[in-house]
Design a protein around this motif. Structure first.
Motif, short mmCIF file in Angstrom:
data_model
loop_
_atom_site.label_atom_id
_atom_site.label_comp_id
_atom_site.label_asym_id
_atom_site.label_seq_id
_atom_site.Cartn_x
_atom_site.Cartn_y
_atom_site.Cartn_z
N ILE A 124 -36.05 -45.57 -31.86
CA ILE A 124 -36.58 -44.33 -31.31
C ILE A 124 -35.54 -43.56 -30.50
CG2 ILE A 124 -37.46 -45.16 -29.09
CD1 ILE A 124 -40.09 -43.70 -29.78
N ASP A 125 -34.49 -44.26 -30.06
CA ASP A 125 -33.43 -43.60 -29.29
C ASP A 125 -32.50 -42.78 -30.17
OD1 ASP A 125 -32.72 -46.08 -30.39
OD2 ASP A 125 -31.04 -46.32 -29.02
N THR A 126 -32.67 -42.86 -31.50
CA THR A 126 -31.81 -42.09 -32.41
C THR A 126 -32.51 -40.85 -32.96
OG1 THR A 126 -32.54 -43.32 -34.38
CG2 THR A 126 -30.70 -44.24 -33.12
N VAL A 127 -33.71 -40.57 -32.47
CA VAL A 127 -34.51 -39.46 -33.01
C VAL A 127 -33.85 -38.11 -32.77
CG1 VAL A 127 -36.68 -38.20 -32.69
CG2 VAL A 127 -36.71 -40.67 -32.97
N SER A 128 -33.15 -37.96 -31.66
CA SER A 128 -32.51 -36.68 -31.32
C SER A 128 -31.11 -36.93 -30.79
CB SER A 128 -33.35 -35.94 -30.28
OG SER A 128 -33.48 -36.72 -29.11
N PRO A 129 -30.27 -35.90 -30.79
CA PRO A 129 -28.91 -36.07 -30.26
C PRO A 129 -28.91 -36.46 -28.79
CG PRO A 129 -29.12 -33.98 -31.46
CD PRO A 129 -30.49 -34.53 -31.29
N SER A 130 -27.89 -37.18 -28.40
CA SER A 130 -27.73 -37.57 -27.00
C SER A 130 -27.56 -36.34 -26.11
CB SER A 130 -26.51 -38.49 -26.88
OG SER A 130 -26.05 -38.55 -25.56
N PRO A 131 -27.95 -36.42 -24.84
CA PRO A 131 -27.70 -35.30 -23.91
C PRO A 131 -26.21 -34.94 -23.82
CG PRO A 131 -29.23 -36.86 -22.93
CD PRO A 131 -28.72 -37.50 -24.19
N GLN A 132 -25.33 -35.90 -24.18
CA GLN A 132 -23.88 -35.62 -24.12
C GLN A 132 -23.38 -34.91 -25.38
OE1 GLN A 132 -25.04 -38.92 -23.18
NE2 GLN A 132 -25.12 -37.96 -21.15
N PHE A 133 -24.25 -34.75 -26.38
CA PHE A 133 -23.85 -34.10 -27.63
C PHE A 133 -23.46 -32.65 -27.36
CE2 PHE A 133 -24.95 -31.34 -31.18
CZ PHE A 133 -24.24 -31.93 -32.24
N ARG A 134 -22.36 -32.21 -27.98
CA ARG A 134 -21.95 -30.82 -27.87
C ARG A 134 -21.58 -30.28 -29.24
NH1 ARG A 134 -24.03 -31.75 -23.89
NH2 ARG A 134 -23.40 -31.40 -21.71
N MET A 135 -21.80 -28.99 -29.43
CA MET A 135 -21.44 -28.32 -30.66
C MET A 135 -19.93 -28.10 -30.68
SD MET A 135 -24.25 -27.90 -32.37
CE MET A 135 -23.92 -26.61 -33.55
N PRO A 136 -19.36 -27.67 -31.83
CA PRO A 136 -17.91 -27.38 -31.87
C PRO A 136 -17.51 -26.43 -30.74
CG PRO A 136 -18.82 -27.33 -34.09
CD PRO A 136 -19.98 -27.51 -33.17
N GLY A 137 -16.40 -26.75 -30.09
CA GLY A 137 -15.96 -25.95 -28.95
C GLY A 137 -16.52 -26.47 -27.65
N GLY A 138 -17.25 -27.60 -27.70
CA GLY A 138 -17.77 -28.20 -26.48
C GLY A 138 -18.96 -27.48 -25.88
N GLN A 139 -19.64 -26.65 -26.68
CA GLN A 139 -20.75 -25.86 -26.16
C GLN A 139 -22.09 -26.54 -26.38
OE1 GLN A 139 -19.77 -22.17 -28.37
NE2 GLN A 139 -19.68 -21.19 -26.36
N ARG A 140 -23.05 -26.21 -25.51
CA ARG A 140 -24.42 -26.68 -25.66
C ARG A 140 -25.15 -25.84 -26.71
NH1 ARG A 140 -27.32 -29.75 -21.80
NH2 ARG A 140 -26.02 -30.63 -20.15
N ILE A 141 -26.36 -26.25 -27.04
CA ILE A 141 -27.22 -25.49 -27.96
C ILE A 141 -28.11 -24.58 -27.11
CG2 ILE A 141 -29.00 -25.66 -29.73
CD1 ILE A 141 -27.95 -28.60 -30.15
N PRO A 142 -28.08 -23.28 -27.31
CA PRO A 142 -28.89 -22.38 -26.47
C PRO A 142 -30.37 -22.45 -26.82
CG PRO A 142 -27.75 -21.11 -28.14
CD PRO A 142 -27.26 -22.53 -28.29
N ARG A 143 -31.22 -22.48 -25.80
CA ARG A 143 -32.66 -22.46 -26.03
C ARG A 143 -33.12 -21.05 -26.43
NH1 ARG A 143 -32.87 -26.80 -22.40
NH2 ARG A 143 -34.63 -28.23 -22.66
N GLU A 144 -32.39 -20.04 -26.04
CA GLU A 144 -32.82 -18.65 -26.25
C GLU A 144 -31.90 -17.95 -27.24
OE1 GLU A 144 -32.25 -17.45 -22.28
OE2 GLU A 144 -33.89 -18.66 -21.48
#
Length: 573
Positions: free
Chosen positions: A356-376
């Motif tokens: 169940i711990d593999t269902v979503s990316p880790s909080p440390q996951f970042r997109m290319p360029g070290g950026q987060r995923i925007p909610r908006e």
């Protein structure tokens, strides 16, 4: 978190004992049986459907839509033979006209899917179960045979068995709304019998709540055991998490239970009968203010993300519980700092929730360029203007330690992993119209695969061990009515019923009985009927229906405080 705080031996499911047993039975059927649990997308591809004991439009509306798609599968074979592509909807409809694939429904009362059904059968839950056993027996004679069906019912059972046996991808749909283990066992027997005949048969079992299966997979004791622990003096403090106990037990029993507790601590986001009897109420976040994982009817674990940031006053239940654990000196809980820590602990501790711990990316996951995923989406603006009446300065965006998402429109515009897509947007497309840009191809799976993780897989090679214990046929009893639940898409769900817009669609509580019973009781439509269920008194206006089985009365699920159903209602007048 609650289980870790109180200890495994003191962890109880806050649902009625029957609901507890139904969820455990569902796990047994989906995990130990040979028939695979189908997703809604797979139900759409079924070419024969048998619904046993469910009013799907009211208990699982999206699944009901999938069944409406399934009736097109057999006619679509003619469309393919005519070399008309599937995407050509107008031409397909012109060729199909009113042709439909086989759908059969056995339910307590009429359903909104009856209009597409080839045949329907309305009966008491035990009779529905016996009818299901008869269908299974006709497919495989090693299943118990009721042997005493009427000529008409036996002909209908043969028709259903034949259609399911002829189909390439048949599906049997049942669930917990009848509150009958026998009905679910009959559904399992049919699916397993088809599998024995080398049919690629699937099964779907609906559950009463969005995470009923997930709770059952954690293990835990029955609610009545918790009542007894306090009544017998083995415990004096109770923590109730996001649950109104009065929905799962009789008023007298729950009242006595809460009165005997020295401390009643409730974590919840809504006010209800249990919060009013508590000593402490801790404000928990709703689903929109929380991070979590639910396990749906398919057995698929899916992540949901917090929309609104937490405050010091309102936090997720699990975060409050971590604070309690730390203050109580719980050494294990003191090591958990965030959502990721807890999910890893669940995956380690709970056998059925492994992975169940593999269902979503880790909080440390970042997109290319070290950026987060925007909610908006990037067009979202006005963050300052929204709070201009308070302060015109730009507030600092909140931090999110539990996911790789940001609470702003700043972040990567690359396509995120399928389990962390916050919205659908693409240049030149608005909202969900752009979903095709996120798919491998139009109508196919999302790029990177459908989100979630299937935790319950069938044992295709397991020996088919059919359920026995077929119930006796239902016989009406003088002075009594068998009480069953009638579900409503608006009102039967506790949380949504608190919405003003939904509340306008919620029907007034009633009791529905057959014309024959109304005559015997000398009551008319709208007459107030007084009756007792498990020593709890009700007085409800009567609705009369010729489709309601004789000797059976239907009460809207969730619209009245009531004890565990079904039970005999004793008529007072």
């Amino acid at each position: 978190a609650l289980k870790a705080l109180v200890g495994e031996e003191h962890f109880y499911h806050g649902v009625s004992d029957n609901e507890h047993d139904l969820a455990e039975l569902a796990i047994k059927i989906l995990k130990e049986g040979p028939a695979r649990s189908l997703s809604m997308k797979e139900v759409e591809k079924a070419d024969a459907v048998f619904v046993l004991g469910e009013d799907l439009t009211n208990t699982a509306p999206m699944l009901a839509l999938a069944v409406r798609q399934a009736v097109k599968q057999q006619p679509l074979e003619e469309v393919a033979k005519a070399n008309i592509p599937n995407w050509h909807d107008a031409a397909s409809r012109e060729l199909m006209q009113e042709k439909k694939g086989p759908v059969f429904i056995a339910s307590v009362h009429t359903t909104k899917l009856d209009d597409i059904a080839e045949k329907t059968y309305h009966a008491a839950p035990d009779d529905i179960a016996r009818f299901g056993f008869a269908v299974a027996h006709l497919i495989d004679s090693s299943v118990s045979d009721p042997g005493d069906l009427s000529k008409e019912l036996n002909a209908l059972a043969k028709q259903i068995a034949n259609e399911l046996s002829k189909a390439k991808n048949p599906v049997v749909i049942s669930g917990a709304s009848c509150e009958s283990r026998s009905v679910m066992k009959a559904a399992a027997n049919i699916a397993w019998a088809l599998h024995q005949k080398n049919k690629k048969a699937g099964i779907v079992l609906t559950m009463p709540e969005c995470n009923s299966l997930g709770l059952a997979m954690m293990g835990g004791s029955r609610l009545n055991a918790a009542f007894n622990a306090v009544l017998n003096g083995h415990a004096d403090t109770v923590i109730v998490m996001e649950n109104d106990l009065y929905c799962h037990g009789t008023t007298a029993v729950v009242d006595d239970f809460l009165k005997r507790c020295k401390a009643v601590i409730v974590l919840d986001h809504s006010t209800h009968a249990t919060t009013k009897k508590s000593h402490f109420v801790i404000p928990a976040g709703t689903f929109a203010e929380s991070d979590g994982i639910i396990v749906n009817n398919e057995g698929r674990a899916q992540r949901y993300y917090q929309i609104y940031e937490s405050t010091d006053v309102i936090q997720e239940s699990w975060r409050w519980l971590l604070s309690m654990g730390n203050n109580a000196g719980n050494s294990r809980m003191s090591q958990w700092k965030n959502f990721e820590d807890i999910t890893k602990a669940i995956a380690t501790d709970e056998v059925l929730l492994k992975g169940i711990d593999t269902v979503s990316p880790s909080p440390q996951f970042r997109m290319p360029g070290g950026q987060r995923i925007p909610r908006e989406p990037h067009r979202y603006s006005g963050r300052t203007a929204m709070l201009a009446n308070i302060n015109v300065s730009e507030p600092k965006p909140p931090e999110d330690p539990d996911s790789p998402l940001s609470f702003t429109m700043e972040g990567s515009r690359e396509l995120p992993p399928s389990s962390a897509i916050p919205f659908f947007w693409s240049p030149g497309w608005n909202s969900v119209q752009s979903v095709n840009k996120y798919q491998e191809e139009v109508g196919a799976a999302l790029r990177g695969g459908d989100p979630g993780l299937r935790l319950l897989e069938s044992s295709a090679d397991a020996a088919t061990d059919y359920f026995s214990g077929m119930p006796e046929g239902f016989k009406p009893s003088a002075g009594h009515l068998l009480i069953v639940s009638l579900h409503h898409i608006f009102g039967s769900d506790q949380l949504s019923a608190q919405s003003k817009s939904v509340a306008q669609r919620v029907p007034t509580p009633y009791v529905m009985i057959n014309e024959s019973d109304a005559k015997n009781l000398n009551v008319q439509e709208g007459t107030q009927l007084n009756f007792d269920v498990e020593k709890q008194t009700y007085s409800l206006p009567v609705k009369i229906s010729s489709e309601m089985p004789v000797g059976v009365a239907g009460i809207p699920y969730g619209l009245t405080s009531r004890s565990e159903l079904p039970a005999w209602g004793v008529l007072k007048k």
